[in-house]
Write a protein that holds these residues in place. Sequence first.
Motif, mmCIF file in Angstrom:
data_model
loop_
_atom_site.group_PDB
_atom_site.id
_atom_site.type_symbol
_atom_site.label_atom_id
_atom_site.label_comp_id
_atom_site.label_asym_id
_atom_site.label_seq_id
_atom_site.Cartn_x
_atom_site.Cartn_y
_atom_site.Cartn_z
ATOM 1 N N ASP A 1 -7.571 0.739 -3.643
ATOM 2 C CA ASP A 1 -6.966 1.364 -4.822
ATOM 3 C C ASP A 1 -6.732 2.870 -4.605
ATOM 4 O OD1 ASP A 1 -9.486 2.444 -4.878
ATOM 5 O OD2 ASP A 1 -9.948 1.858 -6.947
ATOM 6 N N ASN B 1 -3.417 9.170 -7.531
ATOM 7 C CA ASN B 1 -4.700 9.071 -8.251
ATOM 8 C C ASN B 1 -5.521 10.348 -8.095
ATOM 9 O OD1 ASN B 1 -4.847 8.094 -5.458
ATOM 10 N ND2 ASN B 1 -7.016 7.824 -5.873
ATOM 11 N N THR C 1 4.084 -3.380 -6.560
ATOM 12 C CA THR C 1 2.855 -2.772 -7.055
ATOM 13 C C THR C 1 3.200 -1.349 -7.458
ATOM 14 O OG1 THR C 1 1.690 -4.056 -5.411
ATOM 15 C CG2 THR C 1 0.443 -2.289 -6.469
ATOM 16 N N TYR D 1 1.377 1.981 -8.409
ATOM 17 C CA TYR D 1 0.028 2.567 -8.419
ATOM 18 C C TYR D 1 -0.097 3.572 -9.559
ATOM 19 C CZ TYR D 1 -0.652 0.254 -3.995
ATOM 20 O OH TYR D 1 -0.770 -0.711 -3.037
#
Length: 357
Positions: free
Chosen positions: A132, A163, A287, A289
């Motif tokens: 992740d 992130n 995907t 993120y």
Amino acid sequence: MPVRPPAPALASIDVYDPHYVVCETMLSANENPWDVDGALRQAINEALARVPLHRYPDPLAQTLRNLIADAFDLDPSWVLVGNGGDELLCDLALAWGGPDRTFLSVPPTFSVYGHNARLTNTKIVEVERQDDFSIDRDTVVSRLALGDIDYMIVTSPNNPTGNGLSDEDLLALLEVSDTLVVVDEAYGEFAQHSALPFLQAYPNLMILHTFSKAYSMAGVRVGYVLAHPEVIDQLIKVRQPYSVSSLSQVVASVAFAHREVFKPRIDAILKERKRLEEALKAFNCMTVYPSEANFVLVRIPEAHELWGYLENQGVLVRDFSANPLLKDCLRISVGLSEENDRLLSALGSWIHAKGYC
Ligand SMILES: *Cc1c(COP(=O)(O)O)cnc(C)c1O
């Protein structure tokens, strides 16, 4: 005469290539889609007109340094201004890296860190991020505990994955050793949290900010670091004395003094990011993120071919698919809403033609 070879370190170094080609819709470099305009532009122009061009700039950009220090409630000795964050990252490698020194990196992340380490003959230790893209805290902490890492850099929010670094992870890094832990907050103004609250308590913490992203000034080349004066003083020893031009100092000072004008645009970018993320997820074949920055990383089959298709349609995004840790990944900067629409529409045609989802 032929020329003798350059420094051996250069053999392993590729020229930094931002893959920058001019397209109608530029969503590849995480720039702010709005240029500086209106009253701020006017104030900058007036200030620029008064800059003496025949004099050297103030080496430490004291006016700007004082403004930044005030804003963070620090003494100016805790601040150093550079020619973009990139110069400060290079100074960092000169001051904390070098032969017999070791840099710890947590890839996938900003490629400039590794480049500077190689340039300064610094040994590189890599601890890959988890699936992740959060850092592998236990492995990093046990690696730092060995005591031989001179500096490490964590980007938060991370480029290109988006992130952030949690406070718990940051504290674990700061507590385990005396390694200089650099938190690169180039996108910090877009995020909810920052390493700033830990600055006073941790002499082994350094924070990097830039005017290039939230503040719309990638062309001006100004960034700054915040750290304890003992760290700042070492960076001052290695820096080029006049690296920040008088013009850049003035532009950044006027902008910083009026920085509240950027706030509505930062908010608008965050709103557009949310819209973009939702539209991308709705395609149901990639995907997406989670991001705390002004860009979104996606993983989609045949990403490299898609990148070429988008470029052909006049939309430039950043292709990371050649990086083994970012297989089939593209990074999309959040643009103006019409630019994001153009991206979504081109992406939609590709997906439809491919019959993916
Ligand atoms: C953009 C960026 C910087 C700094 O860029 P400058 O334009 O040199 O200030 C630093 N770190 C990361 C991760 C970035 O993306």
